[in-house]
Every structure is written in structure tokens, then in C-alpha cells.
Design a protein around this motif. Structure first.
Motif, PDB file in Angstrom:
ATOM      1  N   GLY A  67       5.425  -1.827  -7.161  1.00  0.00           N
ATOM      2  CA  GLY A  67       4.012  -2.064  -7.443  1.00  0.00           C
ATOM      3  C   GLY A  67       3.140  -1.695  -6.261  1.00  0.00           C
ATOM      4  N   VAL A  68       1.847  -1.547  -6.507  1.00  0.00           N
ATOM      5  CA  VAL A  68       0.917  -1.073  -5.479  1.00  0.00           C
ATOM      6  C   VAL A  68      -0.420  -1.784  -5.642  1.00  0.00           C
ATOM      7  CG1 VAL A  68      -0.331   0.925  -4.588  1.00  0.00           C
ATOM      8  CG2 VAL A  68       1.995   1.214  -5.410  1.00  0.00           C
ATOM      9  N   SER A 126       5.885   4.993   0.505  1.00  0.00           N
ATOM     10  CA  SER A 126       5.421   6.357   0.772  1.00  0.00           C
ATOM     11  C   SER A 126       5.982   7.369  -0.206  1.00  0.00           C
ATOM     12  CB  SER A 126       5.809   6.774   2.198  1.00  0.00           C
ATOM     13  OG  SER A 126       7.223   6.750   2.357  1.00  0.00           O
ATOM     14  N   ALA A 127       5.235   8.460  -0.332  1.00  0.00           N
ATOM     15  CA  ALA A 127       5.680   9.649  -1.042  1.00  0.00           C
ATOM     16  C   ALA A 127       5.322  10.850  -0.168  1.00  0.00           C
ATOM     17  CB  ALA A 127       5.014   9.758  -2.411  1.00  0.00           C
ATOM     18  N   LEU A 128       6.320  11.519   0.365  1.00  0.00           N
ATOM     19  CA  LEU A 128       6.082  12.665   1.236  1.00  0.00           C
ATOM     20  C   LEU A 128       5.746  13.898   0.416  1.00  0.00           C
ATOM     21  CD1 LEU A 128       7.507  10.778   3.305  1.00  0.00           C
ATOM     22  CD2 LEU A 128       8.491  12.849   4.315  1.00  0.00           C
ATOM     23  N   ALA A 188       0.846  -1.194   0.000  1.00  0.00           N
ATOM     24  CA  ALA A 188       0.000   0.000   0.000  1.00  0.00           C
ATOM     25  C   ALA A 188       0.880   1.241   0.000  1.00  0.00           C
ATOM     26  CB  ALA A 188      -0.935   0.013   1.208  1.00  0.00           C
ATOM     27  N   LEU A 189       0.461   2.236  -0.740  1.00  0.00           N
ATOM     28  CA  LEU A 189       1.191   3.492  -0.883  1.00  0.00           C
ATOM     29  C   LEU A 189       0.458   4.603  -0.156  1.00  0.00           C
ATOM     30  CD1 LEU A 189       3.164   5.564  -2.271  1.00  0.00           C
ATOM     31  CD2 LEU A 189       1.606   5.501  -4.247  1.00  0.00           C
ATOM     32  N   ILE A 204       6.754   8.928  -6.132  1.00  0.00           N
ATOM     33  CA  ILE A 204       5.683   8.037  -6.602  1.00  0.00           C
ATOM     34  C   ILE A 204       6.194   7.139  -7.715  1.00  0.00           C
ATOM     35  CG2 ILE A 204       3.418   7.937  -7.707  1.00  0.00           C
ATOM     36  CD1 ILE A 204       2.794  10.644  -6.318  1.00  0.00           C
ATOM     37  N   ALA A 205       6.887   7.734  -8.690  1.00  0.00           N
ATOM     38  CA  ALA A 205       7.388   6.958  -9.823  1.00  0.00           C
ATOM     39  C   ALA A 205       8.376   5.895  -9.371  1.00  0.00           C
ATOM     40  CB  ALA A 205       8.034   7.889 -10.851  1.00  0.00           C
ATOM     41  N   ALA A 206       9.251   6.239  -8.429  1.00  0.00           N
ATOM     42  CA  ALA A 206      10.283   5.302  -7.983  1.00  0.00           C
ATOM     43  C   ALA A 206       9.679   4.049  -7.369  1.00  0.00           C
ATOM     44  CB  ALA A 206      11.212   5.993  -6.977  1.00  0.00           C
ATOM     45  N   VAL A 207       8.707   4.222  -6.483  1.00  0.00           N
ATOM     46  CA  VAL A 207       8.172   3.046  -5.785  1.00  0.00           C
ATOM     47  C   VAL A 207       7.191   2.264  -6.638  1.00  0.00           C
ATOM     48  CG1 VAL A 207       8.589   3.950  -3.469  1.00  0.00           C
ATOM     49  CG2 VAL A 207       6.425   4.482  -4.605  1.00  0.00           C
TER      50      VAL A 207
END
Length: 269
Positions: free
Chosen positions: A75-76, A39-41, A9-10, A67-70
Motif C-alpha cells: 500500500g501507499v 521504490s520502483a527503479l 511512500a513510493l 509498482i504492482a508488486a509493492v
């Protein structure tokens, strides 16, 4: 070596240096549900149980890159948004959700605090309403956020129901209007609407001053349940039960409003 595969989960949200809300609460909640959190801060806060002393937005490019990196590597299975802070970040996040076709999106529209203080300017509110809510699997406004989205005054259960139906018309697949900011017994009641079912969801009312992070925790728990394959309404019901128990084990730390007990099974109470 055996490779362990777990749901992912992101969370796209702000950092709470006090550890009770935001990214920190989301990752604790994901871990409790045996979901790997990424996460994306969007912003960094200097805060504790008494106050928010400072908020610094991250550059839009940094949010996009996280966001792009993870997503491209890990995957999410589900995602949630929290404090996005400004119009530019909201626009960028909505674009990335579209680019990567993120599914099972929980939008916690962090626009107004539980005490009624507006946290986003009007341009950011409009961007969230027009760009992000239509992409939501579930949107989880509190009483004051629902008022801001609908221009209604919400004081009764029927008015919560009307607000849920109006917000649904903005494009979300389902709406959960939370009663935490309501008066009396309505504080323990949420309203669910998915276009067909209009449900009144009630849990026991927990009397505690330590409620910091309840909205973040609820939306993260919903996302975690979606990530492991629960249907939307079941995900919400189980998330509400989790938050209620976490409130019963809330942490009396600091000099102000403490957080819920995310890891209540291992707390010595």
C-alpha cells in the motif's frame, strides 16, 4: 510481538550510484521523516560527483512489475516520480498511477538540469506534460523545466509567478516553481500556486557547491509529509526547511559536487 504500522511512500525514479540523488536520496529522505520507503527503479546510472558516465533504462515491463508488486501488497499513502527517462516509461507510469489510483502524487519533472541541459527528448517531455502532470497533487519544476513547459523566459519573480499559473492550467492541483536555478537572492525563493493561493516561499540562502540531489530530496520530503497527513502547502514549507538545513550540512565528498546531508542530526560537523 507488537506490529508497527508506519506511513508508506513510493518513489518511482532512477538509481544514482553516487548516492546523492535519485532513489537513494529519496529513500534517505523518507527514512528521515519516519516514513517507510518503497521504490520502483526506472533506470540505472553510473555516476559520481563529477559526471554521469552511463544511463541504462529498465524495461517498461520491469517498471510496471515493481509498482504492482509493492502497491498490491504494502500500500501507499503518497508517491513521487523522478527521472523517468523516456516516453515509454512515462506512459507506463501514468497508466499504473491510474490503475492503482495512487493519491498524493508529487511529480518532479526531471527534464532539465539546474544548469539548463535538457535531459529528456521532446516526445518524453510531451508525454510528461500531457499524461503525468494532470495527475499530480504537486508538480515541482525548476526554472528551466518551467521554461520548457510554458515556452516562457523566466528571469524575474513575476515571471516565476506567471509560469506557476500556466503550469497549473495543465491539470496539476498545485505547482511549486523552484528558484534554485535563478540568479542572486531569487535562488532561495520558490513560487506556490494551487488555483487560489499564490505564495512566495523564501528560505535562507545557503552558499555551498555541494547541492547534488536537492530537487530529488525536496520532492521526496514533500511526499513524505503528505504521507504522514500534512496538507499540501504545509508539506512544501516543511520540505523546504528540511532541504535548507540539509544544505547547511552538505557533504564535501568526492572531487566534484557533493550531496546534501540527509541525516544532518547525526552528522559530526
Amino acid at each position: 510481538m507488537t506490529r508497527t504500522i508506519v506511513p508508506v511512500a513510493l518513489t518511482i525514479a532512477g538509481s544514482d550510484s553516487g548516492g546523492g540523488a535519485g532513489i537513494q536520496a529519496d529513500l534517505k529522505t523518507f527514512a528521515f521523516h519516519r516514513v517507510h520507503g518503497i521504490s520502483a527503479l526506472t533506470c540505472v546510472t553510473a555516476q559520481n560527483t563529477l559526471l554521469v558516465a552511463r544511463v541504462d533504462a529498465l524495461p517498461v515491463e520491469a517498471v510496471i512489475a515493481q509498482i504492482a508488486a509493492v502497491v498490491t501488497d504494502i500500500g501507499v499513502q503518497a508517491a513521487k516520480t523522478g527521472m523517468l527517462l523516456n516516453k515509454q516509461i512515462i506512459e507506463a507510469v501514468a497508466q499504473q498511477i491510474e490503475v492503482f489510483k495512487l493519491q498524493h502524487l508529487v511529480v518532479d519533472p526531471v527534464m532539465v538540469s539546474r544548469t539548463g541541459a535538457q535531459l529528456l527528448d521532446d516526445d518524453a517531455v510531451a508525454a510528461l506534460r500531457n499524461l503525468l502532470i494532470p495527475k499530480a497533487t504537486i508538480v515541482t519544476p525548476n526554472r528551466y523545466e518551467a521554461q520548457l513547459l510554458t515556452n516562457l523566459q523566466i528571469n524575474t519573480l513575476d515571471e516565476m509567478r506567471i509560469a506557476a499559473q500556466q503550469i497549473y492550467q495543465m491539470g496539476a492541483k498545485a505547482v511549486l516553481v523552484k528558484g534554485g536555478g535563478m540568479e542572486g537572492n531569487l535562488r532561495s525563493i520558490d513560487i506556490w500556486f494551487d488555483g487560489q493561493r499564490l505564495e512566495t516561499l523564501k528560505t535562507s540562502l545557503v552558499e555551498t557547491k555541494n547541492t547534488h540531489g536537492t530537487g530529488c530530496t525536496l520532492s521526496a520530503a514533500i511526499a513524505a509529509n503528505l504521507a504522514i497527513g500534512k496538507d499540501s502547502l504545509s508539506a512544501v514549507r516543511q520540505a523546504k526547511d528540511y532541504v535548507t538545513t540539509a544544505l547547511k550540512h552538505s557533504l564535501d565528498i568526492g572531487s566534484g559536487v557533493g550531496p546534501v546531508g540527509h541525516f544532518f542530526p547525526i552528522l559530526e560537523i
